[in-house]
Design an enzyme around this catalytic site. Structure first.
Site, PDB file in Angstrom:
ATOM      1  N   ASN A 127       6.301  -5.348 -10.014  1.00 27.66           N
ATOM      2  CA  ASN A 127       7.137  -4.868 -11.130  1.00 27.66           C
ATOM      3  C   ASN A 127       6.873  -3.395 -11.449  1.00 27.66           C
ATOM      4  O   ASN A 127       7.806  -2.626 -11.700  1.00 27.66           O
ATOM      5  CB  ASN A 127       6.888  -5.708 -12.386  1.00 27.66           C
ATOM      6  CG  ASN A 127       7.473  -7.107 -12.245  1.00 27.66           C
ATOM      7  OD1 ASN A 127       8.424  -7.321 -11.483  1.00 27.66           O
ATOM      8  ND2 ASN A 127       6.909  -8.065 -12.965  1.00 27.66           N
ATOM      9  N   LYS A 157      -6.157  -7.766  -5.668  1.00 34.04           N
ATOM     10  CA  LYS A 157      -6.287  -6.308  -5.545  1.00 34.04           C
ATOM     11  C   LYS A 157      -6.044  -5.868  -4.095  1.00 34.04           C
ATOM     12  O   LYS A 157      -5.469  -4.810  -3.857  1.00 34.04           O
ATOM     13  CB  LYS A 157      -7.656  -5.842  -6.023  1.00 34.04           C
ATOM     14  CG  LYS A 157      -7.834  -5.934  -7.539  1.00 34.04           C
ATOM     15  CD  LYS A 157      -6.939  -4.961  -8.292  1.00 34.04           C
ATOM     16  CE  LYS A 157      -7.224  -4.970  -9.779  1.00 34.04           C
ATOM     17  NZ  LYS A 157      -6.331  -4.062 -10.537  1.00 34.04           N
ATOM     18  N   ASP A 214       3.742  -8.577 -20.871  1.00 30.97           N
ATOM     19  CA  ASP A 214       2.996  -9.117 -19.732  1.00 30.97           C
ATOM     20  C   ASP A 214       3.601  -8.520 -18.458  1.00 30.97           C
ATOM     21  O   ASP A 214       4.787  -8.743 -18.166  1.00 30.97           O
ATOM     22  CB  ASP A 214       3.157 -10.651 -19.768  1.00 30.97           C
ATOM     23  CG  ASP A 214       2.527 -11.338 -18.566  1.00 30.97           C
ATOM     24  OD1 ASP A 214       2.128 -10.651 -17.607  1.00 30.97           O
ATOM     25  OD2 ASP A 214       2.459 -12.579 -18.590  1.00 30.97           O
ATOM     26  N   ALA A 228      -4.805   0.939  -9.938  1.00 31.89           N
ATOM     27  CA  ALA A 228      -6.238   0.743 -10.184  1.00 31.89           C
ATOM     28  C   ALA A 228      -6.706  -0.385  -9.285  1.00 31.89           C
ATOM     29  O   ALA A 228      -6.399  -1.551  -9.505  1.00 31.89           O
ATOM     30  CB  ALA A 228      -6.477   0.382 -11.650  1.00 31.89           C
ATOM     31  N   THR A 237      -7.114  -9.679 -22.271  1.00 32.41           N
ATOM     32  CA  THR A 237      -8.520  -9.225 -22.262  1.00 32.41           C
ATOM     33  C   THR A 237      -8.666  -7.856 -22.925  1.00 32.41           C
ATOM     34  O   THR A 237      -9.783  -7.427 -23.183  1.00 32.41           O
ATOM     35  CB  THR A 237      -9.099  -9.148 -20.820  1.00 32.41           C
ATOM     36  OG1 THR A 237      -8.283  -8.273 -20.045  1.00 32.41           O
ATOM     37  CG2 THR A 237      -9.144 -10.525 -20.181  1.00 32.41           C
ATOM     38  N   GLY A 282      -6.946  -1.871 -22.746  1.00 36.82           N
ATOM     39  CA  GLY A 282      -8.219  -2.313 -22.159  1.00 36.82           C
ATOM     40  C   GLY A 282      -9.274  -1.224 -22.218  1.00 36.82           C
ATOM     41  O   GLY A 282      -9.041  -0.132 -22.756  1.00 36.82           O
ATOM     42  N   TYR A 316      -9.374 -12.233  -8.024  1.00 34.92           N
ATOM     43  CA  TYR A 316      -9.410 -10.795  -8.304  1.00 34.92           C
ATOM     44  C   TYR A 316      -9.388  -9.990  -7.008  1.00 34.92           C
ATOM     45  O   TYR A 316      -8.540  -9.124  -6.811  1.00 34.92           O
ATOM     46  CB  TYR A 316     -10.662 -10.483  -9.120  1.00 34.92           C
ATOM     47  CG  TYR A 316     -10.749  -9.067  -9.631  1.00 34.92           C
ATOM     48  CD1 TYR A 316      -9.763  -8.559 -10.493  1.00 34.92           C
ATOM     49  CD2 TYR A 316     -11.817  -8.244  -9.290  1.00 34.92           C
ATOM     50  CE1 TYR A 316      -9.848  -7.258 -10.977  1.00 34.92           C
ATOM     51  CE2 TYR A 316     -11.903  -6.947  -9.780  1.00 34.92           C
ATOM     52  CZ  TYR A 316     -10.920  -6.459 -10.622  1.00 34.92           C
ATOM     53  OH  TYR A 316     -11.015  -5.179 -11.105  1.00 34.92           O
TER      54      TYR A 316
END
Ligand code: UDP
Length: 310
Positions: free
Chosen positions: A100, A150, A57, A115, A36, A11, A146
């Site tokens: 994970n 987070k 993934d 992050a 993305t 990314g 999102y």
């Protein structure tokens, strides 16, 4: 030689981190499923003997044979347009992906860096936002996939720190820009630069009075690197505290790109934060970090990169 796993390694920010940590002498494993991300961001690193790329993934079990000193979890869609298109994958990257990657860090006795994002503050009622502010988030709105994943990932990270003694770091990343942003990712910087370079209308959402504060990517990466080496276990804001309205930002990009574009006002998306600006007192004090790259300088570098047709 220290070794590090970077999820989201293909990314925008992940690929800059891969490059930076290789230069610092790390052995780097980049993991991405390129939903993305873009493999071209790390294409130039693939001949490096200390670099490895794994297509995976993060919401599925992760198995790595090598020892790891650090696990950096950066995998997630981050542009509002992207995460609103794939909200379920976004929720899985933040929840299952965090579980994970934390499990892996525990098994390897590695340090763990999450992050996180300024989106944990939602549409803030306090400006600028210090780490102690709890936020103002719509838990079921279009940005919730999102914001809430987070927020969950921060809670999970702190729970593993408290219960299992995991050495955790949490970086709350504010708006960041620079080369390697996806041209069509829908965020304000790529949109405005592409529009300005084509002399097409610059699409300002709402009145343009909403504010953002933009950090150049090299400053962000330096802040993350300092956080990796620090003893801090709780969240730290990393961002540039210079706050601008989006309309000012549109005018600046137009000027720097020497563009003839007009400003076109479009409807403001739902739950779009009215203000956003980091309080970086903690990063300044604890990490001796503050941004160095001026907005204009960073924008010129980014405009040049977009002009090369990336
Ligand atoms: N924005 C805009 N025009 C665009 C894209 C974004 O005016 O073409 C605005 C958006 O409404 C928001 C700000 O720019 O107020 C930053 O949007 P972005 O998608 O980059 O990320 P956000 O900071 O909202 O997560």
């Amino acid at each position: 030689m220290k070794s590090v796993l970077i999820t989201g390694g293909a990314g925008f920010i992940g690929s800059h981190l891969c490059e930076f940590l290789l230069e610092k002498g790390f052995k780097v494993i980049a993991m991405d499923n390129v939903v993305t991300g873009d493999i071209r961001n790390i294409g130039h690193l693939r001949g490096n003997a200390n670099f490895q790329y794994i297509n995976h993934d993060v919401s599925r079990h992760i198995s790595i044979n090598d020892d790891l000193d650090f696990v950096l979890h950066f995998a997630s869609p981050a542009s509002p347009i992207d995460y609103q298109k794939i909200p379920i994958q976004t929720l899985k990257a933040g929840s299952l992906g965090t579980h994970n990657t934390i499990g892996l860090a525990l098994a390897k006795k590695a340090k763990y860096l999450l992050a996180s994002t300024s989106e944990v503050y939602g549409d803030p009622l306090v400006n600028p936002q210090p780490e102690t502010y709890w936020g103002n988030v719509n838990p079921t709105g279009i940005r919730a996939c999102y914001d809430e994943s987070k927020r969950f990932s921060e809670a999970l990270t702190m729970a593993y720190h408290r219960i299992h003694g995991l050495d955790t770091k949490i970086v709350r990343i504010f708006n960041t820009f620079g080369p390697k942003m996806r041209k069509e990712d829908g965020r304000v910087v790529p949109n405005f630069i592409n529009q300005a370079l084509k002399n097409a209308p610059i699409t300002v959402y709402g009145s343009g009075n909403q504010t953002r504060s933009f950090c150049y990517v090299s400053d962000l990466i330096e802040g993350i690197y300092r956080l990796m080496a620090s003893p801090l276990n709780e969240p730290v804001n990393i961002g540039n505290p210079e706050e601008h309205t989006i309309l000012e930002f549109a005018e600046l990009i137009k000027k720097l790109a020497k563009s003839k574009s007009k400003i076109a006002f479009k409807p403001l998306p739902q739950d779009d934060p009215h203000v956003r600006c980091p309080d970086i007192t903690k990063a300044k004090k604890e990490l001796k970090w503050q941004p160095k790259v001026e907005l204009r300088e960073g924008l010129m570098k980014t405009i040049k990169w977009f002009m090369k047709g990336n």
